[in-house]
Design a protein around this motif. Structure first.
Motif, mmCIF file in Angstrom:
data_model
loop_
_atom_site.group_PDB
_atom_site.id
_atom_site.type_symbol
_atom_site.label_atom_id
_atom_site.label_comp_id
_atom_site.label_asym_id
_atom_site.label_seq_id
_atom_site.Cartn_x
_atom_site.Cartn_y
_atom_site.Cartn_z
ATOM 1 N N SER A 89 -4.525 5.944 -2.490
ATOM 2 C CA SER A 89 -5.597 5.478 -1.612
ATOM 3 C C SER A 89 -5.446 3.986 -1.394
ATOM 4 O O SER A 89 -5.024 3.251 -2.300
ATOM 5 C CB SER A 89 -6.982 5.774 -2.198
ATOM 6 N N TRP B 200 -3.515 10.731 3.227
ATOM 7 C CA TRP B 200 -4.250 9.556 2.735
ATOM 8 C C TRP B 200 -4.249 8.392 3.721
ATOM 9 O O TRP B 200 -5.129 7.531 3.659
ATOM 10 C CB TRP B 200 -3.754 9.125 1.356
ATOM 11 N N TYR C 42 0.830 -1.207 0.000
ATOM 12 C CA TYR C 42 0.000 0.000 0.000
ATOM 13 C C TYR C 42 0.864 1.257 0.000
ATOM 14 O O TYR C 42 0.590 2.208 -0.743
ATOM 15 C CB TYR C 42 -0.915 0.000 1.220
ATOM 16 N N VAL D 139 -3.154 9.863 -7.204
ATOM 17 C CA VAL D 139 -4.160 10.017 -6.144
ATOM 18 C C VAL D 139 -4.068 8.768 -5.268
ATOM 19 O O VAL D 139 -4.726 7.760 -5.530
ATOM 20 C CB VAL D 139 -5.574 10.178 -6.719
ATOM 21 N N GLY E 202 -7.953 2.118 -1.088
ATOM 22 C CA GLY E 202 -9.011 1.524 -1.897
ATOM 23 C C GLY E 202 -8.546 1.139 -3.287
ATOM 24 O O GLY E 202 -9.003 0.134 -3.847
ATOM 25 N N GLU E 203 -7.638 1.912 -3.871
ATOM 26 C CA GLU E 203 -7.117 1.582 -5.196
ATOM 27 C C GLU E 203 -6.316 0.280 -5.154
ATOM 28 O O GLU E 203 -6.416 -0.555 -6.067
ATOM 29 C CB GLU E 203 -6.250 2.737 -5.716
ATOM 30 N N GLY F 260 1.139 3.909 -2.874
ATOM 31 C CA GLY F 260 0.681 5.257 -2.574
ATOM 32 C C GLY F 260 1.700 6.316 -2.931
ATOM 33 O O GLY F 260 1.347 7.410 -3.399
#
Length: 390
Positions: free
Chosen positions: A60, A369, A49, A58, A62-63, A53
């Protein structure tokens, strides 16, 4: 005419541009990030992550979740250097054939020996039968944790007594070892964790089988992708990163028609055909990269981006890198997140006010984030501990 020379400044420009850490080249999708670095280190769940990131326009969680658990376009394989990597679905067949299957074969032999030596009633036939039962249970359940599968396949609840009679004797679960083996073999995958994205507690699901790729072709494709992202690099760099034998590395380099170049100081290195020329440097950039990030773990020879005197603060005794602060292709410090969410850092030398402002901006971007998430690296390093302690 001698071979082309690629100096340290050129190598740093390539790193910033090709590994998507300069702001102007950040990606929109995590799949592009993973392909840019070949694979994201996944031994520590947080690294996937945080590395993504740092390279997403952008960022996140979630991505990353989308790619790992919804589209399943990013898969985790125990592969190069017997390390867990998250690679794209398109590269996975090559990584599986070129690296993961050989490791899985060794893991199978080791598990079978441990079962024979430290458990009762196990042999190769029983192990194979148990694997088939687990796959059948997953086909019915869709996804399940190791504990849940143990209700369907009781053998998974058995354990092995390791180092019996020693002060450090311990029991290892048959289920946890067997599920990791099935994952190494490409039969199952890790699903969304039960908890936050930092959790190591996750269910398993079946994996659609990838197409067969000949081993030599697979190794060549892995090296081609790696040189595109990390070249120029020495033979020793390639051997260290892949964990392959020197013979396998040399064959793969021949298969991709790697070209010789010289590094600063005259050492010989290799690039892909047509990649001998200069690469335009990106704008000045700062980055806060996590523990085990592909950039800091990308090469065996690191002096061109990491001063030897800074290594003890940033690495643990096993060679695992902690969180690093970068400025224009060089490691200039380290960072950590404290319990209250504050991201703090230390610079090893004076890098100028522009760099300090850029580092502060990246720290603010990271805090923004991460939100309420708190990250502690799985492999902690001296500087990270110091910064957390304040």
């Amino acid at each position: 005419m001698g071979v082309p020379v690629i100096g340290d400044g050129e190598r740093r420009a390539r790193l910033g541009r090709r590994q998507l850490v300069a702001a102007s080249v950040r990606a929109a999708r995590v799949e592009d990030v993973a392909d840019a670095v070949v694979g994201l280190h996944a031994s520590d769940p947080a690294t996937v992550y945080l590395s993504a990131g740092a390279r997403l326009a952008v960022p996140s969680a979630g991505e990353v979740d989308r790619a790992l658990y919804e589209d399943v376009s990013l898969v985790k394989l125990l592969s190069m250097r017997r390390t867990l990597f998250a690679v794209t679905e398109g590269l996975a067949p090559y990584v599986s054939s070129g690296a993961a299957r050989a490791i899985a074969a060794k893991e199978r032999a080791t598990l079978l020996k441990h079962l024979r030596d430290h458990a009762e009633g196990w042999d190769e036939a029983r192990l194979a039968d148990t694997e088939r039962e687990v796959l059948a249970a997953l086909a019915v359940r869709g996804e399940a944790t190791t504990q849940e599968l143990g209700r369907d396949v009781p053998q998974l609840r058995e354990s092995m007594l390791m180092s019996a009679g020693k002060s450090y004797e311990a029991r290892q679960s048959v289920g946890s070892r067997l599920l990791r083996l099935l994952a190494s073999d490409g039969h199952v995958r890790r699903c969304r964790p039960r908890g936050s994205w930092l959790s190591s507690s996750y269910p398993w699901a079946l994996v659609s089988q990838w197409p067969e790729v000949p081993v030599r072709e697979a190794k060549a494709e892995v090296v081609r992708r790696w040189l595109a992202a990390y070249g120029p690099a020495t033979v020793e760099d390639v051997k260290w990163w892949t964990g392959w034998t020197l013979g396998d590395v040399r064959r793969a380099l021949v298969d991709v028609a790697a070209r010789a170049v010289a590094l600063a100081g005259g050492a010989e290195a290799l690039v892909l055909p047509g990649d001998e020329g200069p690469v335009a440097a990106p704008e000045p950039w700062a980055a806060l990269l996590p523990a085990l990030d592909p950039a800091v773990m990308g090469w065996r020879g690191r002096d061109w981006y990491l001063r030897p005197e800074d290594v003890p603060a940033l690495f643990d005794r096993a060679g695992n890198a902690g969180p690093t602060v970068w400025w224009c292709g060089e490691v200039v410090g380290g960072w950590a997140q404290r319990a209250d969410g504050e991201v703090v850092w230390r610079l090893f030398r004076d890098v100028g006010s522009a760099a300090e402002r850029a580092v502060a901006a990246e720290a603010g971007r990271l805090v923004g984030w991460l939100g309420e998430v708190r990250v502690t690296p799985r492999f902690r390093t001296p500087l990270e501990r110091e910064l957390v302690a304040g």
